[in-house]
Scaffold this motif. Structure first.
Motif, PDB file in Angstrom:
ATOM      1  N   GLN A 111      -6.234   1.374  -7.001  1.00 52.68           N
ATOM      2  CA  GLN A 111      -5.177   0.893  -6.111  1.00 52.68           C
ATOM      3  C   GLN A 111      -3.876   0.767  -6.893  1.00 52.68           C
ATOM      4  OE1 GLN A 111      -7.457  -2.649  -4.751  1.00 52.68           O
ATOM      5  NE2 GLN A 111      -7.150  -1.867  -2.677  1.00 52.68           N
ATOM      6  N   LEU A 114       5.767  -2.999  -6.858  1.00 54.83           N
ATOM      7  CA  LEU A 114       6.058  -2.999  -8.288  1.00 54.83           C
ATOM      8  C   LEU A 114       6.425  -1.601  -8.770  1.00 54.83           C
ATOM      9  CD1 LEU A 114       6.135  -4.624 -10.919  1.00 54.83           C
ATOM     10  CD2 LEU A 114       3.674  -4.237 -11.152  1.00 54.83           C
ATOM     11  N   ASN A 141       0.048  -1.106  -6.871  1.00 58.05           N
ATOM     12  CA  ASN A 141       0.991  -2.093  -6.343  1.00 58.05           C
ATOM     13  C   ASN A 141       2.281  -1.353  -6.008  1.00 58.05           C
ATOM     14  OD1 ASN A 141       3.036  -4.077  -6.078  1.00 58.05           O
ATOM     15  ND2 ASN A 141       1.816  -5.529  -7.266  1.00 58.05           N
ATOM     16  N   GLU A 163      -4.265  -1.525  -9.997  1.00 60.96           N
ATOM     17  CA  GLU A 163      -5.250  -2.588  -9.880  1.00 60.96           C
ATOM     18  C   GLU A 163      -6.602  -1.942  -9.575  1.00 60.96           C
ATOM     19  OE1 GLU A 163      -3.889  -5.380  -6.955  1.00 60.96           O
ATOM     20  OE2 GLU A 163      -1.883  -5.546  -7.846  1.00 60.96           O
ATOM     21  N   SER A 217       1.048  -0.028 -12.835  1.00 64.16           N
ATOM     22  CA  SER A 217       1.108  -0.864 -11.631  1.00 64.16           C
ATOM     23  C   SER A 217      -0.225  -0.821 -10.897  1.00 64.16           C
ATOM     24  CB  SER A 217       2.231  -0.381 -10.699  1.00 64.16           C
ATOM     25  OG  SER A 217       3.481  -0.399 -11.348  1.00 64.16           O
ATOM     26  N   HIS A 250      -1.669 -14.264  -9.059  1.00 65.64           N
ATOM     27  CA  HIS A 250      -2.864 -13.459  -9.283  1.00 65.64           C
ATOM     28  C   HIS A 250      -4.077 -14.279  -9.713  1.00 65.64           C
ATOM     29  CE1 HIS A 250      -0.276  -9.931  -8.980  1.00 65.64           C
ATOM     30  NE2 HIS A 250       0.529 -10.478  -9.877  1.00 65.64           N
TER      31      HIS A 250
END
Length: 325
Positions: free
Chosen positions: A288, A293, A290, A283, A281, A195
């Motif tokens: 958004q 995950l 993940n 972002e 999870s 990341h």
């Protein structure tokens, strides 16, 4: 309700603040001044204390930047913390009084992050309703993956297979006091590689916090033939065990290291808690998710709990004038 007064926190209230946090209905160790003050050089603390006559009945952990007051930006969650005996009408008047006070102090905007419901054993949604009344802007919403440990959902086939692989490879799980190995050999390199980021806390900061809160910050590592292969740093509160940091080396899927570690924590170490919280999870400020995950967390039976973030004009306290009949 003119008996309610707002005071800005100063160090002279250190003991009073901490005593209140320990008995409030929705406080955790993150709101203790020994936790909040570790990064006081990065934020202008502007925490507020609310008194009724001489009695402290609520606090707002916060920092100020220009004309904006934030639910403290150095904390995962926030909002107003209340004495457990307060009823809705008093909470209502507290919020109104705080907004009036902030408006007089030149604070134009309040950005409020809420406390996820799992962190309070007593219903704690007064602020959500009052945000609606104030026409607050919901500018962010995060989804947390949470297991209700009193009504668990069976692990998925994938997670069970991971645990079987871990048993086959004779992995060992240990709780350790030292965080250096996990931080330096796994967590930091993985975050940089995947990341281009660093942990929210530096190693020095998390070690300092663990020294102050040894019963609340715990480190669990997984070893394969004496080599550290995975780990998690847990923030433990009264009702919740939260995986603050989770990471494994490149062999985690082959060995099943993260699967067996969390199965052990969920089924044994923290089985008497109300919830196990994998955290978000999300972002891009909640816009958004993940998916991979999220899928992994849900394999342990985790399901979604929401954390909201609001922004409002402090002058909107006038919208509360005609609410109570």
């Amino acid at each position: 309700m003119n008996q309610i007064n707002v005071v800005r926190y100063t160090h002279q209230y250190f003991k009073l603040w901490n005593a209140f946090i320990s008995k409030s209905k929705n406080g955790t160790f993150l709101f203790h001044r020994n936790f909040m003050d570790y990064h006081k050089d990065r934020f202008e603390d502007y925490s507020l204390m609310v008194f009724k006559k001489e009695k402290l009945i609520a606090v707002l952990p916060a920092n100020r930047k220009d004309d904006i007051l934030y639910s403290h930006q150095g904390l995962t969650y926030g909002g107003l913390l209340f004495e457990d005996e307060l009823k809705f009408q008093v909470v209502f008047e507290i919020v109104k009084t705080v907004l009036q006070w902030l408006s007089r102090e030149g604070v134009l905007t309040l950005n409020l992050k809420t406390l996820p419901s799992i962190y309070s054993a007593i219903p704690n949604d007064e602020l959500l309703y009052i945000m609606f009344l104030l026409k607050a802007d919901l500018y962010r919403r995060d989804s947390l993956s949470v297991i209700n440990l009193k009504a668990p959902i069976p692990f998925s086939k994938n997670r069970l297979e991971g645990c079987k692989r871990a048993k086959k490879h004779s992995l060992q799980i240990k709780e350790v006091d030292c965080l250096d190995d996990f931080w330096n050999t796994i967590l930091i390199p993985n975050l940089i590689d995947k990341h281009d980021a660093k942990p929210v806390h530096s190693l020095e900061e998390i070690m300092l916090l663990k020294s102050k809160f040894p019963k609340h910050i715990r480190q669990f590592n997984v070893y394969h033939e004496e080599e550290l292969v995975a780990g998690t740093t847990i923030f433990e509160t009264e009702h919740v065990a939260h995986s603050q940091y989770i990471s494994g080396n490149a062999s985690k899927n082959i060995l099943g290291s993260l699967d067996v570690l969390h199965a052990y924590l969920i089924e044994q170490v923290f089985k008497d808690k109300l919830y196990f919280d994998f955290g978000t999870s999300n972002e891009n400020d909640g816009k958004q998710l993940n998916a991979g995950l999220q899928f992994w967390k849900e394999g342990f039976g985790a399901r979604t709990v929401i954390q909201d973030f609001y922004s409002l004009d402090t002058r909107n306290f006038t919208l509360l004038d005609a609410v109570l009949l």
